[in-house]
Enzyme design. Structure first.
Site, PDB file in Angstrom:
ATOM      1  N   SER A 137       0.845  -1.193   0.000  1.00  0.00           N
ATOM      2  CA  SER A 137       0.000   0.000   0.000  1.00  0.00           C
ATOM      3  C   SER A 137       0.880   1.242   0.000  1.00  0.00           C
ATOM      4  O   SER A 137       1.674   1.436   0.934  1.00  0.00           O
ATOM      5  CB  SER A 137      -0.892   0.026   1.240  1.00  0.00           C
ATOM      6  OG  SER A 137      -1.353   1.353   1.462  1.00  0.00           O
ATOM      7  N   HIS A 154      -1.279  -1.270  -4.259  1.00  0.00           N
ATOM      8  CA  HIS A 154      -2.540  -0.923  -3.596  1.00  0.00           C
ATOM      9  C   HIS A 154      -2.577   0.583  -3.341  1.00  0.00           C
ATOM     10  O   HIS A 154      -1.658   1.142  -2.737  1.00  0.00           O
ATOM     11  CB  HIS A 154      -2.635  -1.686  -2.286  1.00  0.00           C
ATOM     12  CG  HIS A 154      -3.937  -1.553  -1.554  1.00  0.00           C
ATOM     13  ND1 HIS A 154      -5.061  -2.289  -1.878  1.00  0.00           N
ATOM     14  CD2 HIS A 154      -4.290  -0.779  -0.497  1.00  0.00           C
ATOM     15  CE1 HIS A 154      -6.039  -1.962  -1.038  1.00  0.00           C
ATOM     16  NE2 HIS A 154      -5.604  -1.053  -0.194  1.00  0.00           N
ATOM     17  N   ASP A 156      -4.723   3.655  -1.717  1.00  0.00           N
ATOM     18  CA  ASP A 156      -5.782   3.979  -0.763  1.00  0.00           C
ATOM     19  C   ASP A 156      -6.326   5.393  -0.966  1.00  0.00           C
ATOM     20  O   ASP A 156      -5.645   6.365  -0.653  1.00  0.00           O
ATOM     21  CB  ASP A 156      -5.260   3.848   0.671  1.00  0.00           C
ATOM     22  CG  ASP A 156      -5.032   2.411   1.067  1.00  0.00           C
ATOM     23  OD1 ASP A 156      -3.913   2.081   1.509  1.00  0.00           O
ATOM     24  OD2 ASP A 156      -5.982   1.614   0.919  1.00  0.00           O
ATOM     25  N   MET A 195      -8.884   8.177   0.184  1.00  0.00           N
ATOM     26  CA  MET A 195      -9.671   8.529   1.368  1.00  0.00           C
ATOM     27  C   MET A 195     -10.223   9.944   1.213  1.00  0.00           C
ATOM     28  O   MET A 195      -9.500  10.834   0.779  1.00  0.00           O
ATOM     29  CB  MET A 195      -8.799   8.430   2.625  1.00  0.00           C
ATOM     30  CG  MET A 195      -8.185   7.049   2.834  1.00  0.00           C
ATOM     31  SD  MET A 195      -7.152   6.991   4.298  1.00  0.00           S
ATOM     32  CE  MET A 195      -6.509   5.320   4.197  1.00  0.00           C
ATOM     33  N   HIS A 231      -8.420   1.216  -3.842  1.00  0.00           N
ATOM     34  CA  HIS A 231      -9.321   0.977  -2.702  1.00  0.00           C
ATOM     35  C   HIS A 231     -10.001   2.299  -2.356  1.00  0.00           C
ATOM     36  O   HIS A 231      -9.372   3.215  -1.819  1.00  0.00           O
ATOM     37  CB  HIS A 231      -8.484   0.466  -1.524  1.00  0.00           C
ATOM     38  CG  HIS A 231      -9.249   0.222  -0.262  1.00  0.00           C
ATOM     39  ND1 HIS A 231      -8.633  -0.002   0.951  1.00  0.00           N
ATOM     40  CD2 HIS A 231     -10.594   0.196  -0.002  1.00  0.00           C
ATOM     41  CE1 HIS A 231      -9.561  -0.164   1.896  1.00  0.00           C
ATOM     42  NE2 HIS A 231     -10.743  -0.053   1.341  1.00  0.00           N
ATOM     43  N   MET A 266     -12.160   4.503  -0.220  1.00  0.00           N
ATOM     44  CA  MET A 266     -12.775   4.740   1.088  1.00  0.00           C
ATOM     45  C   MET A 266     -13.449   6.107   1.000  1.00  0.00           C
ATOM     46  O   MET A 266     -13.015   7.075   1.622  1.00  0.00           O
ATOM     47  CB  MET A 266     -11.707   4.666   2.182  1.00  0.00           C
ATOM     48  CG  MET A 266     -11.227   3.255   2.447  1.00  0.00           C
ATOM     49  SD  MET A 266      -9.630   3.160   3.249  1.00  0.00           S
ATOM     50  CE  MET A 266      -8.559   3.313   1.813  1.00  0.00           C
ATOM     51  N   MET A 306     -11.335  -5.982   5.567  1.00  0.00           N
ATOM     52  CA  MET A 306     -10.539  -5.054   6.369  1.00  0.00           C
ATOM     53  C   MET A 306     -10.163  -5.717   7.690  1.00  0.00           C
ATOM     54  O   MET A 306     -11.045  -6.209   8.419  1.00  0.00           O
ATOM     55  CB  MET A 306     -11.294  -3.754   6.626  1.00  0.00           C
ATOM     56  CG  MET A 306     -11.597  -2.945   5.382  1.00  0.00           C
ATOM     57  SD  MET A 306     -10.122  -2.494   4.433  1.00  0.00           S
ATOM     58  CE  MET A 306      -9.152  -1.623   5.655  1.00  0.00           C
ATOM     59  N   ASP A 342      -6.633  -6.543   4.200  1.00  0.00           N
ATOM     60  CA  ASP A 342      -6.072  -5.194   4.233  1.00  0.00           C
ATOM     61  C   ASP A 342      -6.011  -4.632   5.647  1.00  0.00           C
ATOM     62  O   ASP A 342      -7.048  -4.385   6.256  1.00  0.00           O
ATOM     63  CB  ASP A 342      -6.939  -4.277   3.338  1.00  0.00           C
ATOM     64  CG  ASP A 342      -6.321  -2.910   3.131  1.00  0.00           C
ATOM     65  OD1 ASP A 342      -7.012  -2.042   2.572  1.00  0.00           O
ATOM     66  OD2 ASP A 342      -5.151  -2.735   3.501  1.00  0.00           O
TER      67      ASP A 342
END
Ligand code: DX5
Ligand code: ZN
Length: 229
Positions: free
Chosen positions: A12, A37, A39, A41, A70, A72, A141, A176
């Site tokens: 990540s 990966h 992330d 957010m 991913h 979020m 998660m 994750d």
């Protein structure tokens, strides 16, 4: 062709040097990463803000393999096309992000990406039981999303339930949060094949000294494959 359920390590980049994402992506791939990966957010679905489609588009040329995005964020649907056009191979939305996850997953596939669904620690496996034909990946998660470097939360029974639910379908189980050589064996034995790791991969290394990235990736892979000594 049979579905590749071998262990895949997905570092990540949340734990990477934000000022040097391109070189960091190249470094982890050169050191053995299978996927990258990413992330995303929004400071709303999770209490942290990272980056968006523009950053994904900027790092895409530096990733030869799979860019695993991913999300979020909530809502998700207004941003799917932007992440697909940025070059995401896998786009994962949280089942908790809104009331219409089935529509969201269809939109991800329609945009040309593989569709993933993520489950927070408090969400049961049954939450995806009606989605088996709409998904290519389930992200379990093992931390409450929003930050790297958190303590691993055991989700073994949920992973086993999902592995049974999937059967022979070509669906990855991704883990994750808090993955390292100590926690990797139990999730792999339970049926996971994609292991996301941020702090445990980037620890001790840098773009100018990437060898520790390789050592860390090998250690997690060997632990997951039961060959770590
Ligand atoms: C957390 C993110 C994870 C995180 C993993 O919300 O989804 O991908 O970056 O970092 P570590 O491996 O340090 O827990
Ligand atoms: Zn993540």
């Amino acid at each position: 062709m049979s579905f590749d359920r071998s262990i895949k390590i997905a570092p990540s980049i949340l734990a990477a040097d934000f000022a040097n994402f391109g070189a960091e992506c190249e470094a982890i791939e050169a050191q053995g990463a299978d996927w990258v990966h990413v992330d995303v957010m929004d400071g709303h679905f999770v209490p942290n803000i990272t980056f968006g489609p523009a950053t994904c588009a900027a790092i895409r040329p530096h990733i030869k393999g799979v860019m695993d995005v991913h999300l979020m964020i909530a809502p998700v649907d207004p941003y799917i096309d932007a992440f697909a056009q940025a070059g995401a191979d896998v786009i994962t939305a949280h089942v908790e992000a809104g009331p219409h996850i089935h529509r969201t997953l269809q939109a991800i596939r329609a945009a040309g990406a593989k569709a993933g669904v993520a489950l927070n620690p408090g969400t049961p496996a049954e939450a995806v039981s009606e989605l088996m034909e709409s998904i290519d990946l389930i992200c379990v998660m093992t931390v409450n999303p929003g930050f790297g470097g958190q303590k691993f939360i055991d989700m073994t029974s949920k992973i086993k339930a999902l592995r049974a639910m999937i059967g022979d379908r070509p669906i990855h189980i991704e883990i994750d949060g808090g993955v390292d050589p100590k926690t990797a064996p139990s999730v792999a034995q339970a049926g996971a094949d994609v292991l996301v790791a941020g702090s445990a991969v980037f620890r001790g290394g840098s773009v100018s000294d990437p060898a520790p990235y390789g050592d860390n990736i090998r250690a997690i892979r060997q632990a997951a494959n039961g060959t770590y000594v």
